[in-house]
Design an enzyme around this catalytic site. Sequence first.
Site, PDB file in Angstrom:
ATOM      1  N   ASP A   1      16.177  59.054  72.401  1.00  0.00           N
ATOM      2  CA  ASP A   1      16.489  57.631  72.433  1.00  0.00           C
ATOM      3  C   ASP A   1      17.498  57.303  71.338  1.00  0.00           C
ATOM      4  O   ASP A   1      17.554  57.981  70.314  1.00  0.00           O
ATOM      5  CB  ASP A   1      15.203  56.825  72.232  1.00  0.00           C
ATOM      6  N   GLU A   2      18.273  56.239  71.540  1.00  0.00           N
ATOM      7  CA  GLU A   2      19.284  55.790  70.573  1.00  0.00           C
ATOM      8  C   GLU A   2      20.214  56.942  70.199  1.00  0.00           C
ATOM      9  O   GLU A   2      20.608  57.118  69.050  1.00  0.00           O
ATOM     10  CB  GLU A   2      18.618  55.185  69.331  1.00  0.00           C
TER      11      GLU A   2
ATOM     12  N   GLN B   1      23.272  57.487  70.515  1.00  0.00           N
ATOM     13  CA  GLN B   1      24.581  57.213  69.934  1.00  0.00           C
ATOM     14  C   GLN B   1      24.568  57.411  68.420  1.00  0.00           C
ATOM     15  O   GLN B   1      25.608  57.611  67.803  1.00  0.00           O
ATOM     16  CB  GLN B   1      25.068  55.793  70.283  1.00  0.00           C
TER      17      GLN B   1
ATOM     18  N   CYS C   1      23.870  38.755  80.015  1.00  0.00           N
ATOM     19  CA  CYS C   1      24.832  38.355  78.995  1.00  0.00           C
ATOM     20  C   CYS C   1      24.266  37.196  78.176  1.00  0.00           C
ATOM     21  O   CYS C   1      23.761  36.217  78.736  1.00  0.00           O
ATOM     22  CB  CYS C   1      26.142  37.936  79.652  1.00  0.00           C
TER      23      CYS C   1
ATOM     24  N   CYS D   1      27.014  33.883  79.039  1.00  0.00           N
ATOM     25  CA  CYS D   1      27.066  33.220  80.348  1.00  0.00           C
ATOM     26  C   CYS D   1      25.747  33.303  81.112  1.00  0.00           C
ATOM     27  O   CYS D   1      25.530  32.554  82.056  1.00  0.00           O
ATOM     28  CB  CYS D   1      28.206  33.785  81.194  1.00  0.00           C
TER      29      CYS D   1
ATOM     30  N   CYS E   1      28.747  40.383  78.871  1.00  0.00           N
ATOM     31  CA  CYS E   1      29.548  40.896  79.978  1.00  0.00           C
ATOM     32  C   CYS E   1      30.965  41.089  79.436  1.00  0.00           C
ATOM     33  O   CYS E   1      31.314  40.578  78.372  1.00  0.00           O
ATOM     34  CB  CYS E   1      29.524  39.934  81.165  1.00  0.00           C
TER      35      CYS E   1
ATOM     36  N   CYS F   1      32.891  37.737  78.664  1.00  0.00           N
ATOM     37  CA  CYS F   1      32.441  37.017  77.471  1.00  0.00           C
ATOM     38  C   CYS F   1      32.682  37.829  76.197  1.00  0.00           C
ATOM     39  O   CYS F   1      32.863  37.252  75.126  1.00  0.00           O
ATOM     40  CB  CYS F   1      30.965  36.650  77.586  1.00  0.00           C
TER      41      CYS F   1
END
Length: 169
Positions: A57-58, A60, A118, A121, A154, A157
């Site tokens: 997990d995580e 990155q 998002c 929006c 998104c 945005c």
Amino acid sequence: KPTRDTRSGEEVLSREKKSKDDAEFVKFASYPAHPVNTPEDVMKLIESYKPDILAMDESQFFDHSFVALIQELLANREYEQLTIMISGLDMSSEGDPIGPMPQFMAMAHEVVKLRAVCFKCKKWPPTAEMSYYKGENKKGVILIGNNELYEARCRACWHRSPDQPGQSP
């Protein structure tokens, strides 16, 4: 999970909002996690527990030495029954590929990209595939944080300036 990610202690949390418009998240499931710092830490866990599934997990936040670990596991017949699941963000809040995720995705048999609602929006179904950093310029540094630092946006945005919702810069 990476040792440096201390947000949820020694567990992996699944969270959801109380309601669609609520900013608060509630924990609805957690799973034990073993914080690791090196690929050797992972191998010790695999040798000790002999799991059917390795879930990272995580991812990155892992360094690139973990790419060689995954390549080794995939090439080793001893681990051909081991299912490997890797989750994490594939882009930084600047929109650049992040950490070892591009290499992990290239090695994957299947890539599933999930989207969030998002924060700006609030379109449904979920359209957010970007992380938006809410603070001052962090100059390429990856900061670990939750809603206080980042929010899902998104692509439309994500490009908008924070003080002009709905307006393109």
